[in-house]
Write an enzyme that holds these catalytic residues in place. Structure first.
Site, PDB file in Angstrom:
ATOM      1  N   ASP A 162       6.758   1.217   1.792  1.00  0.00           N
ATOM      2  CA  ASP A 162       6.430   0.226   0.759  1.00  0.00           C
ATOM      3  C   ASP A 162       7.246   0.488  -0.503  1.00  0.00           C
ATOM      4  OD1 ASP A 162       3.835   1.115   2.300  1.00  0.00           O
ATOM      5  OD2 ASP A 162       3.404  -0.923   1.655  1.00  0.00           O
ATOM      6  N   ASP A 199       0.857  -1.206   0.000  1.00  0.00           N
ATOM      7  CA  ASP A 199       0.000   0.000   0.000  1.00  0.00           C
ATOM      8  C   ASP A 199       0.891   1.253   0.000  1.00  0.00           C
ATOM      9  OD1 ASP A 199      -0.866   0.579   3.517  1.00  0.00           O
ATOM     10  OD2 ASP A 199       0.950  -0.321   2.632  1.00  0.00           O
ATOM     11  N   THR A 230       2.948  -5.933   2.772  1.00  0.00           N
ATOM     12  CA  THR A 230       3.387  -4.756   3.526  1.00  0.00           C
ATOM     13  C   THR A 230       2.258  -3.748   3.761  1.00  0.00           C
ATOM     14  OG1 THR A 230       4.074  -3.553   1.551  1.00  0.00           O
ATOM     15  CG2 THR A 230       5.716  -4.994   2.581  1.00  0.00           C
ATOM     16  N   HIS A 241       9.663   0.280   7.934  1.00  0.00           N
ATOM     17  CA  HIS A 241       8.991  -0.971   8.310  1.00  0.00           C
ATOM     18  C   HIS A 241       9.025  -2.013   7.187  1.00  0.00           C
ATOM     19  CE1 HIS A 241       7.009   1.363  11.573  1.00  0.00           C
ATOM     20  NE2 HIS A 241       6.703   2.242  10.661  1.00  0.00           N
ATOM     21  N   ASP A 242       8.467  -1.651   6.035  1.00  0.00           N
ATOM     22  CA  ASP A 242       8.190  -2.637   4.985  1.00  0.00           C
ATOM     23  C   ASP A 242       9.447  -3.192   4.336  1.00  0.00           C
ATOM     24  OD1 ASP A 242       5.344  -0.659   3.928  1.00  0.00           O
ATOM     25  OD2 ASP A 242       5.529  -2.190   5.472  1.00  0.00           O
ATOM     26  N   PHE A 260      -0.845  -0.540  12.540  1.00  0.00           N
ATOM     27  CA  PHE A 260      -1.723  -0.032  11.483  1.00  0.00           C
ATOM     28  C   PHE A 260      -2.235  -1.128  10.543  1.00  0.00           C
ATOM     29  CE2 PHE A 260      -3.407   3.149   8.696  1.00  0.00           C
ATOM     30  CZ  PHE A 260      -3.198   2.668   7.412  1.00  0.00           C
ATOM     31  N   ASN A 261      -1.357  -1.905   9.938  1.00  0.00           N
ATOM     32  CA  ASN A 261      -1.792  -2.873   8.912  1.00  0.00           C
ATOM     33  C   ASN A 261      -2.807  -3.870   9.459  1.00  0.00           C
ATOM     34  OD1 ASN A 261      -0.198  -1.784   6.890  1.00  0.00           O
ATOM     35  ND2 ASN A 261       1.532  -3.143   7.303  1.00  0.00           N
ATOM     36  N   ASN A 304      -2.512   2.827   3.416  1.00  0.00           N
ATOM     37  CA  ASN A 304      -1.912   4.150   3.690  1.00  0.00           C
ATOM     38  C   ASN A 304      -2.682   5.257   2.988  1.00  0.00           C
ATOM     39  OD1 ASN A 304       0.332   3.577   5.341  1.00  0.00           O
ATOM     40  ND2 ASN A 304       1.418   2.726   3.578  1.00  0.00           N
TER      41      ASN A 304
HETATM   42  O1  RIB Z   1       2.523   0.200  10.814  1.00  0.00           O
HETATM   43  C1  RIB Z   1       3.392   0.353   9.714  1.00  0.00           C
HETATM   44  C2  RIB Z   1       2.773  -0.138   8.459  1.00  0.00           C
HETATM   45  O2  RIB Z   1       1.627   0.645   8.150  1.00  0.00           O
HETATM   46  C3  RIB Z   1       3.689   0.001   7.228  1.00  0.00           C
HETATM   47  O3  RIB Z   1       3.396  -1.021   6.327  1.00  0.00           O
HETATM   48  C4  RIB Z   1       3.297   1.321   6.651  1.00  0.00           C
HETATM   49  O4  RIB Z   1       3.542   1.394   5.236  1.00  0.00           O
HETATM   50  C5  RIB Z   1       1.822   1.320   6.919  1.00  0.00           C
HETATM   51  O5  RIB Z   1       1.203   0.576   5.867  1.00  0.00           O
HETATM   52 CA    CA Z   2       2.774  -0.456   4.042  1.00  0.00          CA
END
Ligand code: RIB
Ligand code: CA
Length: 310
Positions: free
Chosen positions: A14, A9, A125, A241-242, A167-168, A38
């Site tokens: 990403d 996303d 991701t 993160h990703d 979040f994801n 996102n």
């Molecule tokens: O919490 C971080 C995640 O949420 C990452 O994948 C970032 O791109 C958002 O999608």
């Molecule tokens: Ca992401």
């Protein structure tokens, strides 16, 4: 070569994950699928196409997937705050020139897995909506999934959307629960390591000093990402993160994992989307997930810098 499909996303981190995988000598991206997270699906799909075209990877196809979670409305409160109005704020990257593929991402995932001679690694991701829907529609594809490497969750660390949830997983907790309990080999790259896998200001300057087109553009993306993190989280560093999900395929020593049982509560607003790990092994449930415990930040930063200038 490790054959991967990246479901994402974009999103700054990403986008860096896509570039790291595309530039790796040991990874073959056979396709990219996109999901709402996102930003709206239109933006995340356009951003995936845009970053791949900009870096010269027009031949990697992009398929648009689900435009909302399985059971809920899309969570829209924070995406634009962190990633900008179009999901990839910062440098002006030219509009994509390559068309998005017609086939829905879920159908592409099912057909590609069914028809592949090799088992495929899924790197996820964003919210896990596409993967969960594909598994519900075609459970047989599990046999063709080598492993799922998912950015999501928070086991020891607090969440980044609620105290409990990352979040994801929070955006589509039902999808995360389906995938975590699918029986696929699952690696959960959670906030426990990704919040330590950060680019600090001097790392961004080192990347910028490399001077090539992609390094300088990624440095500008991180300038934007760092600013939003200062405003929203109060610290000036960029958790990529990703890209960590790709990094562990390039060098498995990057992250240490532990296998345990994980599940996702769905009913209490306080814990919705939490990734609860049975660390004391009291449930008697079989482990279903490798959870990330430690990360080598310096090695990760070096890996990103070295690959961006390739
Ligand atoms: O919490 C971080 C995640 O949420 C990452 O994948 C970032 O791109 C958002 O999608
Ligand atoms: Ca992401």
């Amino acid at each position: 070569m490790k054959k991967v499909i990246i479901d994402c996303d974009p999103g700054h981190d990403d986008a860096i994950a896509l570039l790291l995988a595309a530039k790796s000598d040991t990874i073959e991206i056979i396709g990219v699928t996109t999901v709402a997270g996102n930003s709206e699906l239109y933006n995340t799909t356009r951003n995936a196409r845009k970053i791949l075209d900009y870096a010269g990877y027009e031949a990697i196809d992009v398929y648009a997937g689900c435009d909302r979670p399985m059971m809920r409305d899309l969570f829209r409160l924070t995406g634009a705050i962190i990633h900008g109005a179009d999901g990839l704020g910062g440098p002006n990257i030219p509009a994509p020139t390559t068309p998005i593929k017609e086939e829905h991402a879920v159908d592409y995932l099912i057909q590609t897995l069914r028809n592949s001679d090799d088992r495929i690694i899924l790197i996820v991701t964003g919210p896990m909506t596409n993967i969960a829907v594909a598994l519900q529609k075609a459970p047989d594809i599990k046999d063709k999934i080598d492993r799922i490497i998912m950015m999501g969750g928070a086991v020891i660390e607090p969440g980044n959307i609620t105290s409990a949830a990352e979040f994801n997983v929070f955006v589509d907790p039902e999808a995360a629960k389906i995938v975590i309990n699918s029986g696929c080999e699952l690696y959960l790259v959670s906030l426990d390591v990704s919040m330590k896998a950060v680019f600090k200001e001097d790392d961004i300057e080192k990347l910028r000093s490399q001077g090539d087109k992609i390094s300088t553009t990624v440095a500008s993306l991180l300038d934007f990402f760092a600013e939003t993190h200062v405003k929203h989280f109060g610290f000036k560093a960029c958790p990529i993160h990703d890209a960590l999900c790709v990094g562990i395929l390039i060098d498995e020593s990057l992250v240490e994992f532990r296998k345990t049982y994980v599940d996702v509560p769905l009913h209490d607003p306080l814990t919705l989307g939490e990734t609860v790990a049975d660390l004391w092994e009291i449930t008697g449930n079989m482990p279903n997930c490798h959870i990330a415990m430690k990360v080598n930040r310096e090695k990760f930063v070096r890996m990103i810098c070295e690959h961006m200038k390739k």
